[in-house]
Design a protein around this motif. Structure first.
Motif, PDB file in Angstrom:
ATOM      1  N   LEU A   1     -42.184  20.735 -19.954  1.00  0.00           N
ATOM      2  CA  LEU A   1     -40.808  20.267 -19.896  1.00  0.00           C
ATOM      3  C   LEU A   1     -40.131  20.320 -21.264  1.00  0.00           C
ATOM      4  O   LEU A   1     -39.003  20.783 -21.389  1.00  0.00           O
ATOM      5  N   LYS A   2     -40.829  19.854 -22.297  1.00  0.00           N
ATOM      6  CA  LYS A   2     -40.244  19.844 -23.637  1.00  0.00           C
ATOM      7  C   LYS A   2     -40.912  20.921 -24.473  1.00  0.00           C
ATOM      8  O   LYS A   2     -42.115  20.897 -24.688  1.00  0.00           O
TER       9      LYS A   2
ATOM     10  N   VAL B   1     -34.839  27.510 -18.092  1.00  0.00           N
ATOM     11  CA  VAL B   1     -35.646  28.584 -17.515  1.00  0.00           C
ATOM     12  C   VAL B   1     -35.718  28.396 -15.999  1.00  0.00           C
ATOM     13  O   VAL B   1     -35.521  29.338 -15.230  1.00  0.00           O
ATOM     14  N   ALA B   2     -35.962  27.163 -15.578  1.00  0.00           N
ATOM     15  CA  ALA B   2     -36.029  26.870 -14.138  1.00  0.00           C
ATOM     16  C   ALA B   2     -34.671  27.073 -13.467  1.00  0.00           C
ATOM     17  O   ALA B   2     -34.608  27.574 -12.344  1.00  0.00           O
ATOM     18  N   ASP B   3     -33.599  26.700 -14.163  1.00  0.00           N
ATOM     19  CA  ASP B   3     -32.254  26.887 -13.599  1.00  0.00           C
ATOM     20  C   ASP B   3     -31.962  28.365 -13.373  1.00  0.00           C
ATOM     21  O   ASP B   3     -31.441  28.749 -12.326  1.00  0.00           O
ATOM     22  N   TYR B   4     -32.301  29.187 -14.359  1.00  0.00           N
ATOM     23  CA  TYR B   4     -32.089  30.625 -14.208  1.00  0.00           C
ATOM     24  C   TYR B   4     -32.907  31.150 -13.021  1.00  0.00           C
ATOM     25  O   TYR B   4     -32.400  31.902 -12.198  1.00  0.00           O
ATOM     26  N   ALA B   5     -34.160  30.735 -12.943  1.00  0.00           N
ATOM     27  CA  ALA B   5     -35.021  31.180 -11.846  1.00  0.00           C
ATOM     28  C   ALA B   5     -34.461  30.746 -10.500  1.00  0.00           C
ATOM     29  O   ALA B   5     -34.516  31.506  -9.530  1.00  0.00           O
ATOM     30  N   SER B   6     -33.897  29.553 -10.423  1.00  0.00           N
ATOM     31  CA  SER B   6     -33.388  29.061  -9.132  1.00  0.00           C
ATOM     32  C   SER B   6     -32.207  29.891  -8.623  1.00  0.00           C
ATOM     33  O   SER B   6     -31.981  29.962  -7.427  1.00  0.00           O
ATOM     34  N   VAL B   7     -31.496  30.535  -9.543  1.00  0.00           N
ATOM     35  CA  VAL B   7     -30.368  31.383  -9.149  1.00  0.00           C
ATOM     36  C   VAL B   7     -30.824  32.824  -8.911  1.00  0.00           C
ATOM     37  O   VAL B   7     -30.535  33.426  -7.881  1.00  0.00           O
ATOM     38  N   ALA B   8     -31.566  33.366  -9.881  1.00  0.00           N
ATOM     39  CA  ALA B   8     -31.962  34.774  -9.806  1.00  0.00           C
ATOM     40  C   ALA B   8     -33.147  35.008  -8.873  1.00  0.00           C
ATOM     41  O   ALA B   8     -33.244  36.053  -8.236  1.00  0.00           O
TER      42      ALA B   8
ATOM     43  N   GLU C   1     -36.914  31.829  -4.753  1.00  0.00           N
ATOM     44  CA  GLU C   1     -38.189  31.591  -4.070  1.00  0.00           C
ATOM     45  C   GLU C   1     -39.309  31.177  -5.019  1.00  0.00           C
ATOM     46  O   GLU C   1     -40.384  30.780  -4.579  1.00  0.00           O
ATOM     47  N   ILE C   2     -39.078  31.254  -6.328  1.00  0.00           N
ATOM     48  CA  ILE C   2     -40.131  30.929  -7.299  1.00  0.00           C
ATOM     49  C   ILE C   2     -40.231  29.417  -7.462  1.00  0.00           C
ATOM     50  O   ILE C   2     -39.283  28.768  -7.916  1.00  0.00           O
ATOM     51  N   PRO C   3     -41.384  28.832  -7.123  1.00  0.00           N
ATOM     52  CA  PRO C   3     -41.568  27.400  -7.329  1.00  0.00           C
ATOM     53  C   PRO C   3     -41.864  27.101  -8.797  1.00  0.00           C
ATOM     54  O   PRO C   3     -42.414  27.934  -9.523  1.00  0.00           O
ATOM     55  N   VAL C   4     -41.490  25.900  -9.218  1.00  0.00           N
ATOM     56  CA  VAL C   4     -41.714  25.454 -10.589  1.00  0.00           C
ATOM     57  C   VAL C   4     -42.597  24.220 -10.577  1.00  0.00           C
ATOM     58  O   VAL C   4     -42.333  23.261  -9.851  1.00  0.00           O
ATOM     59  N   LEU C   5     -43.637  24.269 -11.394  1.00  0.00           N
ATOM     60  CA  LEU C   5     -44.464  23.105 -11.674  1.00  0.00           C
ATOM     61  C   LEU C   5     -44.197  22.729 -13.121  1.00  0.00           C
ATOM     62  O   LEU C   5     -44.378  23.554 -14.014  1.00  0.00           O
ATOM     63  N   TYR C   6     -43.744  21.508 -13.335  1.00  0.00           N
ATOM     64  CA  TYR C   6     -43.515  21.030 -14.694  1.00  0.00           C
ATOM     65  C   TYR C   6     -44.736  20.275 -15.193  1.00  0.00           C
ATOM     66  O   TYR C   6     -45.411  19.578 -14.431  1.00  0.00           O
TER      67      TYR C   6
ATOM     68  N   ASN D   1     -35.766  24.121  -7.849  1.00  0.00           N
ATOM     69  CA  ASN D   1     -37.032  24.698  -7.415  1.00  0.00           C
ATOM     70  C   ASN D   1     -38.251  23.959  -7.945  1.00  0.00           C
ATOM     71  O   ASN D   1     -39.366  24.445  -7.831  1.00  0.00           O
ATOM     72  N   ALA D   2     -38.049  22.762  -8.498  1.00  0.00           N
ATOM     73  CA  ALA D   2     -39.176  21.946  -8.961  1.00  0.00           C
ATOM     74  C   ALA D   2     -40.000  21.494  -7.754  1.00  0.00           C
ATOM     75  O   ALA D   2     -39.448  21.023  -6.757  1.00  0.00           O
TER      76      ALA D   2
END
Length: 127
Positions: free
Chosen positions: A53-54, A63-70, A73-78, A96-97
């Protein structure tokens, strides 16, 4: 074999997490900063994001925000060692968290959650 992008600024943790994921059969690409992670995300076939996260003085939520738009379907684990967002606010901020692991991270937990989100994605794709 699933492709994971791991963003972690601590060299030792990045190596440890990457090796555990590789030993479990995943293809792992690593980044030490958000700019590198964004470049790798744009260039590669990423199927799961594992993000500290930090990252230095920054947050990896961009990075997660960009992935959620582009790549929605990519899941994010923080992964985080901070006390930020103790009540789950991160799930409202990051579309996508899927999970937040608190440091110190148990490698079995990390692998279990990656297995879980990759199998969920496989099941959705085959439905």
């Amino acid at each position: 074999m699933k492709n994971i992008l791991l963003l972690e600024d601590d060299t030792g943790l990045r190596f440890t997490f990457a090796m555990a994921l590789k030993d479990a059969g995943y293809n792992v690409t690593t980044a030490a900063d958000c700019d590198s992670a964004m470049d790798l995300l744009r260039a590669g076939d990423v199927e799961v994001l594992v993000l500290d996260l930090k990252i230095g003085g920054l947050m990896s939520t961009g990075v997660a925000d960009y992935a959620s738009v582009a790549f929605p379907e990519i899941p994010v684990l923080y992964i985080t060692g901070s006390g930020l967002f103790p009540s789950g606010e991160l799930f409202q901020m990051s579309k996508n968290a899927r999970w937040v692991l608190r440091k110190p991270v148990n490698l079995v937990d990390l692998l279990s959650l990656v297995d879980h989100v990759t199998s969920d994605r496989t099941m959705r794709a085959n439905a």
